[in-house]
Write a protein that holds these residues in place. Structure first.
Motif, PDB file in Angstrom:
ATOM      1  N   ASN A  24      49.788  31.948 -66.490  1.00  0.00           N
ATOM      2  CA  ASN A  24      51.131  32.361 -66.071  1.00  0.00           C
ATOM      3  C   ASN A  24      52.097  31.436 -66.799  1.00  0.00           C
ATOM      4  N   VAL A  25      52.911  32.005 -67.661  1.00  0.00           N
ATOM      5  CA  VAL A  25      53.751  31.185 -68.530  1.00  0.00           C
ATOM      6  C   VAL A  25      55.022  30.717 -67.835  1.00  0.00           C
ATOM      7  N   TYR A  28      53.823  25.335 -68.057  1.00  0.00           N
ATOM      8  CA  TYR A  28      52.951  24.515 -68.899  1.00  0.00           C
ATOM      9  C   TYR A  28      53.448  24.515 -70.343  1.00  0.00           C
ATOM     10  N   ASN A  30      56.239  24.014 -71.669  1.00  0.00           N
ATOM     11  CA  ASN A  30      57.507  24.697 -71.942  1.00  0.00           C
ATOM     12  C   ASN A  30      58.343  23.978 -72.993  1.00  0.00           C
ATOM     13  N   GLY A  43      58.524  30.941 -75.002  1.00  0.00           N
ATOM     14  CA  GLY A  43      57.398  30.451 -74.211  1.00  0.00           C
ATOM     15  C   GLY A  43      56.751  31.547 -73.393  1.00  0.00           C
ATOM     16  N   ASN A  44      56.984  32.803 -73.777  1.00  0.00           N
ATOM     17  CA  ASN A  44      56.383  33.928 -73.050  1.00  0.00           C
ATOM     18  C   ASN A  44      54.935  34.149 -73.514  1.00  0.00           C
ATOM     19  N   GLY A  45      54.301  35.161 -72.951  1.00  0.00           N
ATOM     20  CA  GLY A  45      52.906  35.438 -73.281  1.00  0.00           C
ATOM     21  C   GLY A  45      52.687  35.745 -74.747  1.00  0.00           C
ATOM     22  N   TRP A  48      52.690  32.457 -76.671  1.00  0.00           N
ATOM     23  CA  TRP A  48      51.406  31.785 -76.466  1.00  0.00           C
ATOM     24  C   TRP A  48      50.319  32.434 -77.326  1.00  0.00           C
ATOM     25  N   SER A  74      55.219  37.691 -69.062  1.00  0.00           N
ATOM     26  CA  SER A  74      55.027  36.600 -68.114  1.00  0.00           C
ATOM     27  C   SER A  74      53.617  36.014 -68.129  1.00  0.00           C
ATOM     28  N   PHE A  76      50.022  35.004 -70.649  1.00  0.00           N
ATOM     29  CA  PHE A  76      49.169  34.937 -71.833  1.00  0.00           C
ATOM     30  C   PHE A  76      47.785  35.377 -71.390  1.00  0.00           C
ATOM     31  N   CYS A  97      45.975  21.828 -76.591  1.00  0.00           N
ATOM     32  CA  CYS A  97      47.275  21.822 -75.910  1.00  0.00           C
ATOM     33  C   CYS A  97      47.605  20.444 -75.350  1.00  0.00           C
TER      34      CYS A  97
END
Length: 113
Positions: A24-25, A28, A30, A43-45, A48, A74, A76, A97
Motif C-alpha cells: 500500500n503506497v 514507505y 515516500n 510514489g504511486n503503484g 513503484w 494506491s 504496488f 529499498c
C-alpha cells in the motif's frame, strides 16, 4: 528468518496458481519519490513498478521473465506463478529499498509509466 516480517511493509498473497507481493503506497520510502516529484513521480503503484523494473534489470535479470507487475494508483503489486522466484525478488527488493544509496541510484534510472 520470518519471511513476512522481513518483507514488511510489503505483504504476501497466495492464490491457487499464483503469488503476489504488494505494498500500500504513500508512506514507505515516500521521500525517495518526492525527490523527482517535479518530473511527475508521485510514489504511486505505477512509480513503484517502474522502480522495481529497474531493480530487476540491474540486480536480478534472471527473474525478469518470471516477475510481472499489476500496479494501481494506491498499490504496488508484483506477481508470479513461481513462488520461490517471487520470494527471492521480495527479499532482495526489500533489502535494496533499505539501502538508501542503492535505491536512489536505481530510482534515477526509473521512467514514468
Amino acid at each position: 528468518m520470518n519471511f513476512k516480517e522481513t518483507i514488511k511493509p510489503f505483504f504476501w498473497n497466495e492464490y491457487s496458481n499464483s503469488f503476489s507481493l504488494c505494498l500500500n503506497v504513500g508512506e514507505y520510502k515516500n521521500e525517495l519519490f518526492q525527490k523527482r516529484s517535479d518530473e511527475g513521480f508521485e510514489g504511486n503503484g505505477y512509480d513503484w513498478a517502474s522502480l522495481a523494473r529497474v531493480f530487476l534489470m540491474e540486480k536480478k535479470p534472471l527473474l525478469e521473465e518470471t516477475i510481472k507487475f499489476d500496479p494501481e494508483g494506491s498499490m504496488f503489486c508484483a506477481y508470479s506463478s513461481k513462488k520461490e522466484a517471487l520470494k527471492e525478488f521480495a527479499i532482495s527488493f526489500k533489502s535494496a529499498c533499505e539501502n538508501d544509496t542503492l535505491i536512489h541510484d536505481l530510482f534515477l534510472k526509473a521512467e514514468l509509466d
